[in-house]
Scaffold this motif. Structure first.
Motif, mmCIF file in Angstrom:
data_model
loop_
_atom_site.group_PDB
_atom_site.id
_atom_site.type_symbol
_atom_site.label_atom_id
_atom_site.label_comp_id
_atom_site.label_asym_id
_atom_site.label_seq_id
_atom_site.Cartn_x
_atom_site.Cartn_y
_atom_site.Cartn_z
ATOM 1 N N ALA A 1 -2.098 -9.257 0.250
ATOM 2 C CA ALA A 1 -3.494 -8.971 -0.088
ATOM 3 C C ALA A 1 -4.103 -10.106 -0.895
ATOM 4 C CB ALA A 1 -3.588 -7.653 -0.849
ATOM 5 N N ASP A 2 -3.390 -10.583 -1.920
ATOM 6 C CA ASP A 2 -3.917 -11.643 -2.775
ATOM 7 C C ASP A 2 -3.988 -12.980 -2.054
ATOM 8 O OD1 ASP A 2 -4.382 -10.096 -5.019
ATOM 9 O OD2 ASP A 2 -2.386 -10.428 -5.858
ATOM 10 N N ALA A 3 -3.035 -13.229 -1.147
ATOM 11 C CA ALA A 3 -2.940 -14.544 -0.522
ATOM 12 C C ALA A 3 -3.818 -14.687 0.717
ATOM 13 C CB ALA A 3 -1.491 -14.837 -0.152
ATOM 14 N N LYS A 4 -3.924 -13.632 1.531
ATOM 15 C CA LYS A 4 -4.558 -13.824 2.838
ATOM 16 C C LYS A 4 -5.430 -12.659 3.301
ATOM 17 C CE LYS A 4 -5.076 -16.302 6.615
ATOM 18 N NZ LYS A 4 -5.769 -17.613 6.573
ATOM 19 N N ARG B 1 -17.063 -2.502 -2.375
ATOM 20 C CA ARG B 1 -17.215 -3.853 -2.891
ATOM 21 C C ARG B 1 -15.884 -4.575 -2.640
ATOM 22 N NH1 ARG B 1 -19.605 -2.186 -8.881
ATOM 23 N NH2 ARG B 1 -21.436 -1.051 -8.128
ATOM 24 N N TYR B 2 -15.984 -5.803 -2.201
ATOM 25 C CA TYR B 2 -14.777 -6.545 -1.820
ATOM 26 C C TYR B 2 -14.642 -7.815 -2.656
ATOM 27 C CZ TYR B 2 -15.418 -3.661 2.375
ATOM 28 O OH TYR B 2 -15.601 -2.619 3.240
ATOM 29 N N LYS B 3 -13.412 -8.113 -3.033
ATOM 30 C CA LYS B 3 -13.088 -9.398 -3.648
ATOM 31 C C LYS B 3 -12.160 -10.122 -2.697
ATOM 32 C CE LYS B 3 -13.688 -8.122 -8.496
ATOM 33 N NZ LYS B 3 -13.054 -8.015 -9.844
ATOM 34 N N LYS B 4 -12.562 -11.308 -2.308
ATOM 35 C CA LYS B 4 -11.798 -12.034 -1.305
ATOM 36 C C LYS B 4 -10.512 -12.604 -1.878
ATOM 37 C CE LYS B 4 -16.080 -13.414 0.929
ATOM 38 N NZ LYS B 4 -16.906 -14.558 1.357
ATOM 39 N N PRO B 5 -9.477 -12.718 -1.023
ATOM 40 C CA PRO B 5 -8.220 -13.328 -1.477
ATOM 41 C C PRO B 5 -8.461 -14.775 -1.886
ATOM 42 C CG PRO B 5 -8.239 -13.053 0.913
ATOM 43 C CD PRO B 5 -9.429 -12.301 0.389
ATOM 44 N N GLN B 6 -7.818 -15.187 -2.966
ATOM 45 C CA GLN B 6 -8.028 -16.533 -3.517
ATOM 46 C C GLN B 6 -6.775 -17.389 -3.437
ATOM 47 O OE1 GLN B 6 -10.287 -16.516 -7.278
ATOM 48 N NE2 GLN B 6 -10.449 -14.307 -7.025
ATOM 49 N N ASN C 1 -2.057 -1.865 -3.484
ATOM 50 C CA ASN C 1 -3.439 -2.301 -3.296
ATOM 51 C C ASN C 1 -4.493 -1.233 -3.553
ATOM 52 O OD1 ASN C 1 -3.389 -5.201 -2.110
ATOM 53 N ND2 ASN C 1 -1.784 -4.134 -0.992
ATOM 54 N N VAL C 2 -4.128 0.037 -3.420
ATOM 55 C CA VAL C 2 -5.134 1.089 -3.547
ATOM 56 C C VAL C 2 -5.742 1.118 -4.946
ATOM 57 C CG1 VAL C 2 -5.414 3.584 -3.665
ATOM 58 C CG2 VAL C 2 -4.370 2.572 -1.676
ATOM 59 N N SER C 3 -4.910 1.075 -5.986
ATOM 60 C CA SER C 3 -5.453 1.153 -7.343
ATOM 61 C C SER C 3 -6.307 -0.070 -7.666
ATOM 62 C CB SER C 3 -4.314 1.294 -8.359
ATOM 63 O OG SER C 3 -3.400 0.229 -8.230
ATOM 64 N N GLY C 4 -5.867 -1.261 -7.216
ATOM 65 C CA GLY C 4 -6.658 -2.462 -7.439
ATOM 66 C C GLY C 4 -7.969 -2.439 -6.664
ATOM 67 N N PHE C 5 -7.928 -2.002 -5.404
ATOM 68 C CA PHE C 5 -9.133 -1.901 -4.589
ATOM 69 C C PHE C 5 -10.082 -0.869 -5.182
ATOM 70 C CE2 PHE C 5 -10.885 -0.932 -0.076
ATOM 71 C CZ PHE C 5 -11.926 -1.827 -0.275
ATOM 72 N N MET D 1 -4.598 -12.066 -9.605
ATOM 73 C CA MET D 1 -3.282 -11.572 -9.216
ATOM 74 C C MET D 1 -3.193 -10.064 -9.359
ATOM 75 S SD MET D 1 -0.730 -14.431 -10.885
ATOM 76 C CE MET D 1 -1.010 -16.192 -10.677
ATOM 77 N N LYS D 2 -4.318 -9.366 -9.255
ATOM 78 C CA LYS D 2 -4.341 -7.928 -9.515
ATOM 79 C C LYS D 2 -3.427 -7.160 -8.560
ATOM 80 C CE LYS D 2 -8.211 -6.024 -10.775
ATOM 81 N NZ LYS D 2 -9.557 -5.400 -10.766
ATOM 82 N N SER D 3 -3.483 -7.465 -7.269
ATOM 83 C CA SER D 3 -2.639 -6.745 -6.311
ATOM 84 C C SER D 3 -1.164 -7.071 -6.522
ATOM 85 C CB SER D 3 -3.043 -7.093 -4.870
ATOM 86 O OG SER D 3 -4.307 -6.554 -4.567
ATOM 87 N N MET D 4 -0.871 -8.348 -6.778
ATOM 88 C CA MET D 4 0.510 -8.727 -6.995
ATOM 89 C C MET D 4 1.055 -8.098 -8.279
ATOM 90 S SD MET D 4 2.387 -12.419 -7.374
ATOM 91 C CE MET D 4 2.369 -12.309 -9.163
#
Length: 597
Positions: free
Chosen positions: A95-98, A248-253, A171-175, A484-487
């Motif tokens: 999720a965080d990478a791609k 609302r979406y935050k793109k992978p960085q 990913n659910v809690s971060g999303f 790094m929220k998902s990780m």
């Protein structure tokens, strides 16, 4: 329409900007908030229904239908749960990478539904089970165990579910938390109870699983029970897709693991270089998004730009030199490790609720009138306790904590974890005492005691989980670097994973050292209470370590330095830290310069 998965093709959002499903800056009046968060968390609720419906009752199927030993059955369940949570790291990385959190949750939910479908087949096809065994043969341990071929489909199903469940959990809690703008005071206040309400919601799913699904599995058929779980997950994925325009979406960085690896590699490579005369000479010091800290100073060498690299213009080459921001992000991750390690044993104790406690119930009187309660359904007391304490947390513990500590959050995340650890230790004391009483009554008086004697240990572990789970989830999400929220959620799930694996390891070691005298399929001939006392001792030692590490930990938001302080530490008290995340930013600035008391 631009799909969320392709957001990386556009420039907007690469720096963490929040966008809508078309890739444009999100309109706060039309996206996010509790409606969007609720639709997202529905996926985790469904995942919890699937996993709890499996983990809380699988041991009875393995022993009763596949005729596996008690220790082997317990290890199959704990290894499955351990792998599921370990794969949370993979889901967080992807999720965080791609992929981003949205697409990762969609794919993971679909994978989970497929896995539960395979489990339905594995438990309904007669060819996947050994011959039935009479009660007489069971008492004399003469039943034929399931063969490797018969277990193959079961393992394939369990680990497909683990793959999907890990992606959902990480990913659910971060999303869901992405649906709130922490820069907006109103939405920031809504975030205070987000994780608590999140856990309350998924606990409802757990309660449904252990009461309804376990009963269906035992009295109607395993196929029906697991089929309902698969259908629930499919509905959750469809609902998540339907809410696409609301999020609302935050793109992978980029891969956070790559950043960590580069900083560690460069720090080692440049270990012989002298430190610069002043921290401002470090690469990216002036533009750092995180203030430089003095702790783990040796990592700062990764941000040293030597003369040759400066002449060649390599300051933007991440394989030549890191930035202060990247170094500080790695420092944040390293600071999580001591707390991470001391959280593991809580989940080792919790895993006993999925295995030996359920098995205890099979040797006890489970009748209420003429109705026999399924062994796995006694886990309902665990879930009810979690629901009770998460409700009390919002209505009672937080207000009480505010009055005592004058902290807007009431209890810090580390305080919650500590309370959870204490409850888990007391739970094992109760479990050891009750098991000794149960065994002596069964052997000497030939009378099974009521299974409701198990309620105290379910109650105490449930109370501990209500504090520990919310505290750990909040701690790892808040304290990790923002990108790094998902990780970091996957990192938190690794504590659950390691807890289950440690349980499997302990069971194997105890089984070998005691020559199978403690943990036997017939609990009346074993010494399960001794195993519980072992967990009490380990839990006590672990809690002492946690106290040491938690007192030394300084929260991320309270690490404040000034540009000319020479890199010296300038921290607030760890016990007052979360207050800074909830109060107005002016309050945070006004408290700079305070030191650890």
């Amino acid at each position: 329409m631009v799909l969320v998965a392709n957001h990386g093709e556009k420039d907007s959002g690469k720096d963490g900007t929040v966008v809508d499903f078309r890739g444009n800056p999100a309109d706060k009046t039309k996206t996010g908030g509790w409606l969007a968060a609720g639709l997202i968390l529905g996926t985790e609720l469904s995942e919890r229904i699937c996993v709890m419906g499996i983990s809380m009752n699988m041991v009875t199927y393995l022993i009763g239908y596949l005729h596996l030993s008690s220790a082997k059955s317990a290890n199959i369940v704990t290894n499955f749960m351990g792998t599921l949570n370990l794969l949370g790291l993979l889901g967080g990385f992807l999720a965080d990478a791609k992929l981003g959190r949205y697409l990762t949750v969609i794919l993971s939910g679909t994978t989970t539904a497929v896995g539960v479908g395979l489990l339905t087949l594995a438990t309904t096809l007669p060819s996947m089970r050994p011959p039935t065994c009479s009660d007489f043969r069971k008492q004399h341990h003469e039943c034929i165990e399931a063969s490797g071929k018969q277990l193959a489909l079961l393992y394939a199903a369990l680990y497909t579910i683990a793959l999907g469940g890990g992606g959902i959990k990480s990913n659910v809690s971060g999303f869901g938390s992405d649906q709130f703008d922490t820069a907006d005071p109103k939405e920031e206040k809504a975030m205070i109870f987000f994780f608590n309400r999140f856990y309350f919601g998924i606990s409802l799913g757990s309660l449904f699983a252990v009461v309804v699904l376990v009963y269906v599995q035992d009295n109607v058929g395993r196929g029906w029970g697991y089929g309902i779980s698969a259908g629930t997950m499919m509905i959750a994925v469809a609902t998540l897709l339907a809410g696409t325009p609301l999020y609302r979406y935050k793109k992978p960085q980029g891969s956070p693991l790559t950043v960590i690896w580069r900083v560690l590699f460069l720090a080692w490579k440049k270990r012989s270089l002298p430190y610069p005369a002043h921290p401002s000479f470090l690469n990216g010091y002036q533009d750092a998004k995180a203030p430089r800290t003095h702790k783990f100073k040796y990592l700062d060498k990764a941000a040293i730009l030597d003369d040759n690299s400066a002449i060649n213009g390599d300051q933007n080459n991440p394989w030549i030199v890191s930035t202060v921001t990247q170094v500080e992000e790695v420092k944040m991750v390293i600071k999580l490790i001591p707390i991470w390690a001391t959280c593991i044993l809580f989940w080792t104790i919790y895993s006993q609720m999925n295995t030996f406690t359920v098995e205890q119930a099979t040797f006890m009187n489970r009748k209420v009138g003429s109705f026999v309660i399924p062994s796995g359904s006694f886990s309902a007391f665990l879930i009810i306790t979690i629901l009770l304490f998460t409700s009390l947390n919002e209505k009672f513990f937080v207000p009480l904590g505010r009055r005592i500590t004058h902290n807007a959050q009431g209890l810090t995340s580390l305080q919650r974890i500590g309370i959870g650890l204490i409850f888990s230790i007391v739970a094992m004391v109760a479990a050891a005492i009750i098991e000794k009483y149960r065994r002596e009554t069964a052997v000497k008086q030939h009378t099974p005691i009521s299974a409701f004697w198990l309620v105290p240990q379910f109650f105490l572990v449930g109370a501990g989980e209500a504090f520990a789970y919310v505290g750990q989830l909040e701690f790892f999400i808040r304290e990790a670097p923002d990108r790094m929220k998902s990780m970091s959620t996957g990192f938190f799930l690794c504590t659950l994973s390691m807890g289950y694996f440690v349980s499997s390891l302990l069971v194997s070691i105890v089984d070998k050292v005691t020559k199978k005298s403690w943990l036997r399929s017939n609990l009346n001939k074993g010494r399960l209470n001794n195993f519980y006392w072992l967990l009490v001792v380990l839990g006590g030692l672990n809690f002492l370590l946690f106290l040491v590490f938690s007192r030394r930990h300084q929260y991320k938001t309270q690490q404040n330095t000034t540009p000319d302080d020479g890199g010296e530490k300038d921290f607030m008290s760890a016990h007052d830290v979360i207050n800074g995340e909830i109060e107005e930013k002016t309050n945070i600035d006004g408290k700079k310069g305070a030191r650890v008391g």
